[in-house]
Write an enzyme that holds these catalytic residues in place. Structure first.
Site, PDB file in Angstrom:
ATOM      1  N   ILE A   1      23.088  37.009  37.483  1.00  0.00           N
ATOM      2  CA  ILE A   1      23.583  35.978  36.256  1.00  0.00           C
ATOM      3  C   ILE A   1      22.520  34.968  36.306  1.00  0.00           C
ATOM      4  O   ILE A   1      22.018  34.548  35.419  1.00  0.00           O
ATOM      5  CB  ILE A   1      24.860  35.622  36.592  1.00  0.00           C
ATOM      6  CG1 ILE A   1      25.636  36.883  36.344  1.00  0.00           C
ATOM      7  CG2 ILE A   1      25.125  34.502  35.388  1.00  0.00           C
ATOM      8  CD1 ILE A   1      27.231  36.588  36.417  1.00  0.00           C
TER       9      ILE A   1
ATOM     10  N   SER B   1      19.464  27.861  45.883  1.00  0.00           N
ATOM     11  CA  SER B   1      20.228  29.206  46.710  1.00  0.00           C
ATOM     12  C   SER B   1      19.990  29.034  48.194  1.00  0.00           C
ATOM     13  O   SER B   1      19.134  28.367  48.715  1.00  0.00           O
ATOM     14  CB  SER B   1      20.014  30.617  45.891  1.00  0.00           C
ATOM     15  OG  SER B   1      18.420  30.596  46.158  1.00  0.00           O
ATOM     16  N   ARG B   2      20.665  29.955  48.690  1.00  0.00           N
ATOM     17  CA  ARG B   2      20.831  29.970  50.358  1.00  0.00           C
ATOM     18  C   ARG B   2      19.389  29.910  50.815  1.00  0.00           C
ATOM     19  O   ARG B   2      18.945  29.192  51.700  1.00  0.00           O
ATOM     20  CB  ARG B   2      21.825  30.974  50.980  1.00  0.00           C
ATOM     21  CG  ARG B   2      23.050  30.130  51.213  1.00  0.00           C
ATOM     22  CD  ARG B   2      24.065  31.394  51.446  1.00  0.00           C
ATOM     23  NE  ARG B   2      24.055  32.613  50.580  1.00  0.00           N
ATOM     24  CZ  ARG B   2      24.564  33.729  50.635  1.00  0.00           C
ATOM     25  NH1 ARG B   2      25.424  33.973  51.612  1.00  0.00           N
ATOM     26  NH2 ARG B   2      24.574  34.390  49.582  1.00  0.00           N
TER      27      ARG B   2
ATOM     28  N   ARG C   1      32.688  29.238  39.063  1.00  0.00           N
ATOM     29  CA  ARG C   1      33.969  29.042  39.414  1.00  0.00           C
ATOM     30  C   ARG C   1      34.259  27.479  39.569  1.00  0.00           C
ATOM     31  O   ARG C   1      33.124  26.729  39.879  1.00  0.00           O
ATOM     32  CB  ARG C   1      34.138  29.585  40.726  1.00  0.00           C
ATOM     33  CG  ARG C   1      34.159  31.222  40.926  1.00  0.00           C
ATOM     34  CD  ARG C   1      35.539  31.736  39.966  1.00  0.00           C
ATOM     35  NE  ARG C   1      35.404  33.057  40.001  1.00  0.00           N
ATOM     36  CZ  ARG C   1      35.161  33.995  38.994  1.00  0.00           C
ATOM     37  NH1 ARG C   1      34.596  33.509  37.864  1.00  0.00           N
ATOM     38  NH2 ARG C   1      35.246  35.073  39.122  1.00  0.00           N
TER      39      ARG C   1
ATOM     40  N   GLU D   1      42.734  27.240  37.036  1.00  0.00           N
ATOM     41  CA  GLU D   1      42.964  27.711  35.655  1.00  0.00           C
ATOM     42  C   GLU D   1      44.571  28.264  35.742  1.00  0.00           C
ATOM     43  O   GLU D   1      45.039  28.760  36.448  1.00  0.00           O
ATOM     44  CB  GLU D   1      41.998  28.791  35.482  1.00  0.00           C
ATOM     45  CG  GLU D   1      40.449  28.246  35.435  1.00  0.00           C
ATOM     46  CD  GLU D   1      39.489  29.559  35.422  1.00  0.00           C
ATOM     47  OE1 GLU D   1      39.697  30.631  35.282  1.00  0.00           O
ATOM     48  OE2 GLU D   1      38.275  28.905  35.639  1.00  0.00           O
TER      49      GLU D   1
ATOM     50  N   HIS E   1      37.270  30.071  29.996  1.00  0.00           N
ATOM     51  CA  HIS E   1      36.845  31.091  30.857  1.00  0.00           C
ATOM     52  C   HIS E   1      36.566  32.654  30.083  1.00  0.00           C
ATOM     53  O   HIS E   1      37.074  33.619  30.297  1.00  0.00           O
ATOM     54  CB  HIS E   1      38.022  31.612  32.150  1.00  0.00           C
ATOM     55  CG  HIS E   1      36.980  32.286  33.266  1.00  0.00           C
ATOM     56  ND1 HIS E   1      37.597  31.915  34.498  1.00  0.00           N
ATOM     57  CD2 HIS E   1      36.096  32.957  33.366  1.00  0.00           C
ATOM     58  CE1 HIS E   1      36.848  32.760  35.336  1.00  0.00           C
ATOM     59  NE2 HIS E   1      35.862  33.425  34.627  1.00  0.00           N
TER      60      HIS E   1
END
Ligand code: DGY
Length: 304
Positions: A146, A165-166, A223, A252, A270
Site C-alpha cells: 500500500i 520501514s524496518r 491503524r 473505533e 475507516h
C-alpha cells in the site's frame, strides 16, 4: 462440520456463506461455541473483529481463520500457529482504493477541501489560503504494497518521496530514512501506511509529531494504534501540527471528540477500502480462501 461466520460481513459474502456452507452466524448465536465449538473447521471474520483467543480455544478442530481485509492484528497469529490453525487475509485487491484515499485525504487536509466545503455551506466565500501540495516532500512510514501504491501516485504530484520501514526496500528509488523521527523532521507530510499490531504500536510518538512540527501534515490510513493518539490530538488542538487526514482511530468507532471541531483535520470513518469494486474483490478472495481450505487445507493468500 461447520463454517463459522464470526461477525457481520459484506451482504454478498454472507449470502455465499449461508447458501454454500450453511455457515453459523456467531454474532446472532453467542452461545454456539460453548455447545458446538468442536464442530467448527473454518472461521470467517473481518479485520476489525478477528478471532479472539477465547473463541479459538473453544474450537478444538478449527483449521483456518479467513479474514475479510488485509489487516489481521485482531487475531493472535502466534496462538493460531501454535494451534496449527492457518490464517488468510485479502492483500493486494485493496491497494488501489487505500492509496487513492490516502492521496485524497492528503490533498483534502493540505488544500482544506472539506473545510472550504463547510465554509460555502455556511454562506461564506472568502476562504483563507491553504498549502500547496505539488512538489512537497512526503515521508511514507511503511513501504509495503500500500505504501508503494501511495508513493507511485504522489510521484504524479512531483512530490519528493522518502520512507522509513524496518529495513530498506529493494527496487525503489525513494530515499530510506533510518528512523520515524528523522523521517518526520525532513518532510512536509507524513503518511502512515504500516501494518497494525504490537510491533508498530505508538510508532508515531509525541517525538515524531514534534519533529513533523507546526507546518507538517499527518495522514493515517493504517491503524489508529500506530499513532500516539492523545499526543496527536493535543498537537492538532494546540496547532503544533498543521493538519491531518485520519481514516483510522485507536478505539473505533470512537473518534476523539476534541477533533470534531478542529477545522484542520479531515475525519473519515475507516473507509479506505470501502468501494463496491474493492469490497467485492475482497469478498471473492476471502471466499476463494475458504473454498480452497475446505478442498485441500491450503490457502490462496496465507498470512506468512
Ligand atoms: C483492512 O483490510 O484491514 C482494512 O482496514 C479494512 O477496510
Amino acid at each position: 462440520m461447520s463454517v463459522l461466520q464470526v461477525c457481520p460481513l459484506l451482504p454478498s459474502v454472507e449470502r455465499a456463506l449461508t447458501e454454500g456452507y450453511q455457515a453459523v452466524r456467531l454474532f446472532e448465536r453467542p452461545g454456539f461455541l460453548a455447545a458446538h465449538g468442536d464442530e467448527v473447521v473454518a472461521a470467517v471474520t473481518s479485520s476489525r473483529f478477528g478471532v479472539t483467543n477465547e473463541q479459538l480455544d473453544a474450537m478444538p478442530k478449527l483449521g483456518a481463520i479467513v479474514h475479510f481485509g488485509v489487516g489481521y492484528e485482531t487475531t493472535d497469529l502466534a496462538h493460531a500457529r501454535a494451534r496449527g490453525v492457518v490464517v488468510s487475509n485479502t492483500p493486494d485487491v485493496l491497494n488501489d482504493c487505500v492509496a487513492d484515499l490516502a492521496v485524497g485525504g492528503l490533498i483534502d487536509a493540505m488544500r482544506r477541501l472539506s473545510a472550504a466545503d463547510r465554509f460555502v455551506r455556511r454562506g461564506e466565500w472568502n476562504h483563507p489560503l491553504a498549502t500547496k501540495v505539488s512538489g512537497k516532500q512526503v515521508g511514507i512510514l511503511g513501504l509495503g504494497r500500500i505504501g508503494r501504491a501511495i508513493a507511485r501516485r504522489l510521484e504524479g504530484f512531483d512530490m519528493k518521496i522518502s520512507y522509513h520501514s524496518r529495513t530498506p526496500v529493494g527496487g525503489v528509488s525513494y530515499q530510506y530514512v533510518p528512523s520515524p523521527v528523522a523521517l518526520a523532521a525532513e518532510v512536509d507530510v507524513l503518511v502512515v501506511a504500516t501494518a497494525g499490531g504490537p510491533a508498530t504500536a505508538g510508532l508515531v510518538s509525541a517525538e515524531v509529531l514534534d519533529a513533523l512540527g507546526p507546518a507538517g501534515y499527518l495522514v493515517n490510513i493504517a491503524r489508529g494504534s500506530v499513532v500516539d493518539e492523545p499526543a496527536m490530538v493535543a498537537a492538532l488542538v494546540e496547532g503544533r501540527l498543521a493538519g491531518a487526514a485520519l481514516d483510522v482511530y485507536a478505539d473505533e468507532p470512537n473518534v476523539p471528540p476534541e477533533l470534531l471541531d478542529v477545522d484542520s483535520v479531515v475525519l473519515f470513518p475507516h473507509i479506505a477500502s470501502a468501494t463496491h469494486e474493492t469490497r467485492e474483490a475482497m469478498g471473492e478472495l476471502a471466499l476463494r480462501n475458504l473454498r480452497q481450505f475446505l478442498t485441500d487445507r491450503t490457502l490462496v493468500t496465507p498470512v506468512e
